[in-house]
Design an enzyme around this catalytic site. Sequence first.
Site, mmCIF file in Angstrom:
data_model
loop_
_atom_site.group_PDB
_atom_site.id
_atom_site.type_symbol
_atom_site.label_atom_id
_atom_site.label_comp_id
_atom_site.label_asym_id
_atom_site.label_seq_id
_atom_site.Cartn_x
_atom_site.Cartn_y
_atom_site.Cartn_z
ATOM 1 N N LYS A 1 0.853 -1.191 0.000
ATOM 2 C CA LYS A 1 0.000 0.000 0.000
ATOM 3 C C LYS A 1 0.886 1.238 0.000
ATOM 4 O O LYS A 1 1.530 1.559 0.998
ATOM 5 C CB LYS A 1 -0.927 0.058 1.211
ATOM 6 C CG LYS A 1 -2.007 1.147 1.050
ATOM 7 C CD LYS A 1 -2.602 1.608 2.355
ATOM 8 C CE LYS A 1 -1.854 2.762 2.975
ATOM 9 N NZ LYS A 1 -1.912 4.026 2.192
ATOM 10 N N GLY B 1 7.487 5.181 7.918
ATOM 11 C CA GLY B 1 6.657 6.360 8.112
ATOM 12 C C GLY B 1 6.888 6.969 9.474
ATOM 13 O O GLY B 1 7.949 6.780 10.089
ATOM 14 N N THR C 1 6.695 7.871 13.498
ATOM 15 C CA THR C 1 6.730 7.053 14.701
ATOM 16 C C THR C 1 5.333 6.848 15.267
ATOM 17 O O THR C 1 4.981 5.747 15.721
ATOM 18 C CB THR C 1 7.644 7.711 15.746
ATOM 19 O OG1 THR C 1 8.977 7.754 15.218
ATOM 20 C CG2 THR C 1 7.656 6.933 17.048
ATOM 21 N N GLY D 1 3.555 4.326 13.071
ATOM 22 C CA GLY D 1 4.212 3.037 13.239
ATOM 23 C C GLY D 1 3.847 2.368 14.550
ATOM 24 O O GLY D 1 3.589 1.154 14.597
ATOM 25 N N GLU E 1 10.551 1.215 10.092
ATOM 26 C CA GLU E 1 11.572 2.252 9.889
ATOM 27 C C GLU E 1 10.844 3.577 10.046
ATOM 28 O O GLU E 1 10.032 3.960 9.215
ATOM 29 C CB GLU E 1 12.205 2.105 8.502
ATOM 30 C CG GLU E 1 13.497 2.884 8.350
ATOM 31 C CD GLU E 1 13.267 4.227 7.714
ATOM 32 O OE1 GLU E 1 13.202 5.231 8.472
ATOM 33 O OE2 GLU E 1 13.156 4.292 6.490
ATOM 34 N N CYS F 1 13.708 10.604 6.232
ATOM 35 C CA CYS F 1 13.763 10.199 7.634
ATOM 36 C C CYS F 1 15.154 10.385 8.212
ATOM 37 O O CYS F 1 15.310 10.581 9.422
ATOM 38 C CB CYS F 1 13.317 8.752 7.764
ATOM 39 S SG CYS F 1 14.201 7.630 6.660
ATOM 40 N N GLU G 1 10.330 15.834 14.763
ATOM 41 C CA GLU G 1 10.674 15.687 13.352
ATOM 42 C C GLU G 1 9.852 16.654 12.507
ATOM 43 O O GLU G 1 8.632 16.544 12.429
ATOM 44 C CB GLU G 1 10.430 14.249 12.889
ATOM 45 C CG GLU G 1 10.930 13.984 11.482
ATOM 46 C CD GLU G 1 10.787 12.534 11.074
ATOM 47 O OE1 GLU G 1 11.680 12.019 10.373
ATOM 48 O OE2 GLU G 1 9.776 11.903 11.451
#
Length: 496
Positions: free
Chosen positions: A179, A232, A234, A237, A254, A288, A389
């Site tokens: 996806k 993607g 955190t 995830g 990741e 990232c 981030e």
Amino acid sequence: MSAEALPKLSMYIDGEWVAPASGDYFETVDPFTAQPWALVPRGTAEDADRAVRAAHRAFKEGPWGRMHPTQRGRIIQRFGDLIEAHADALAEVEVRDNGRLLEEMKHQIRYIPHWYHYYAGMADKIEGSVHPCDKPALSFSRHEPLGVCVGIVPWNAPLLLFSLKAAPALAAGNTIVMKPAEHTSATALKLMELVEEAGFPKGVINVVTGFGPEVGEPLVTHPLTRHLGFTGSTKTGAHLYSLAAKDVKRVSLELGGKSPNIVFADADLDNAVRGVVGGIFGATGQTCIAGSRLLVQRSVHDAFLDKLAAFTKQARVGDPRKLETQIGPIANKMQYDRILGYIDIAREEGAELLMGGQRPDLEECGAGYFIEPTIFAGVDNGMRIAREEVFGPVLAAIPFDEPEEAVAIANDSEFGLAAGVWTSDMRMALKMSEQLEAGSVWVNTYRDISYTTPFGGYKKSGLGRENGMAGIYEYLQTKAVWLSTAEEIANPFVIG
């Protein structure tokens, strides 16, 4: 162009191009023009189920599971060859979907076949082992595929991150459902045009599109999926990790980063400037591994920032399709607004704006989602601009005195994806590489990756590793086999 006139893309399930079960579509937008250019299928749980069941049939009943690994490797090899032959066309679609520089995307997509070639060669080299056993038995182990693997990839490097998951998963003998991010689905679908030509049986590779809660989560929670590979944020995830944990599924993540780029006074400062610029302003900061925290030894801090600002101001901003452009647009409106919000936060926190901080007033930027390369000085590591981030072209500069202080600042983060060290002292470089809490440490370079080298994060930057030998074992499970050599079972009520 009206929505009715836009081309409609199709999902790829069980070797067929299909419409979404709901019949709904959404627009994908060119970040340079800020205009929609295609309609993407809005998948649902029904589409997820259809794709997973196709992949499961291909794994359990189709020829893929019965093939010798060498045969599978040859198909994967051909797939890599076809990507190489169609690299320029794939790059054009990628640029239109996410605004990355055309020259960069051509280079990146020409490099992607290496992942397929590398893992194709590994397909028939997955060896088990014979164990020295303390029982009267021959004991050995073998590595077997997991089954249906789900890959969910972000919008910043769609085709590369697709391949980091697909290549090892396929080489291990699994089938996959991928996806892509809703903002950048077109290249994954374009790639599917090569699947049949490569020789993959139906159902081995499937692509569904749409939004995370509507189609991504049903893929993760589907009872027939066995592995989730996610790249993607955190936050997302962690949420998907919790969903996968309910069925005890294998997960590799990741995730985010707030990577320090550390410049010592003895470094080649001109080279360090180039490395810092590439680390944060390459890909418009939308990676990232972006070196978003700049730690500079105090004795050269001011001079280095002057050099850095002077070099950065020469960067050419504009149309990502033009060869001379060095900085393109932000990939989508949501991220554009988010970055501008962080710039406002940095100002409110008292950081000193050295350059940038707004949309460039340039004709060549048109109506696109552009933000000037932005540098903040006077940043404290406790500020949000240094801890969260941003995922954009925003650099936070922090001074340090001694190496121990640099390590303490660098490691004072919930993230641990990457770090850079710039020094001419190799003892210092090795010492820093040992002490930095990061999955990748670059010395006198930045943002280098290879299909041969493991990549992943410490702390909240992720779980597991991609690339290299480590990458394929994320998609395998180990089975131990015991062959008794005993004449008889001495006591059936005693084990051990």
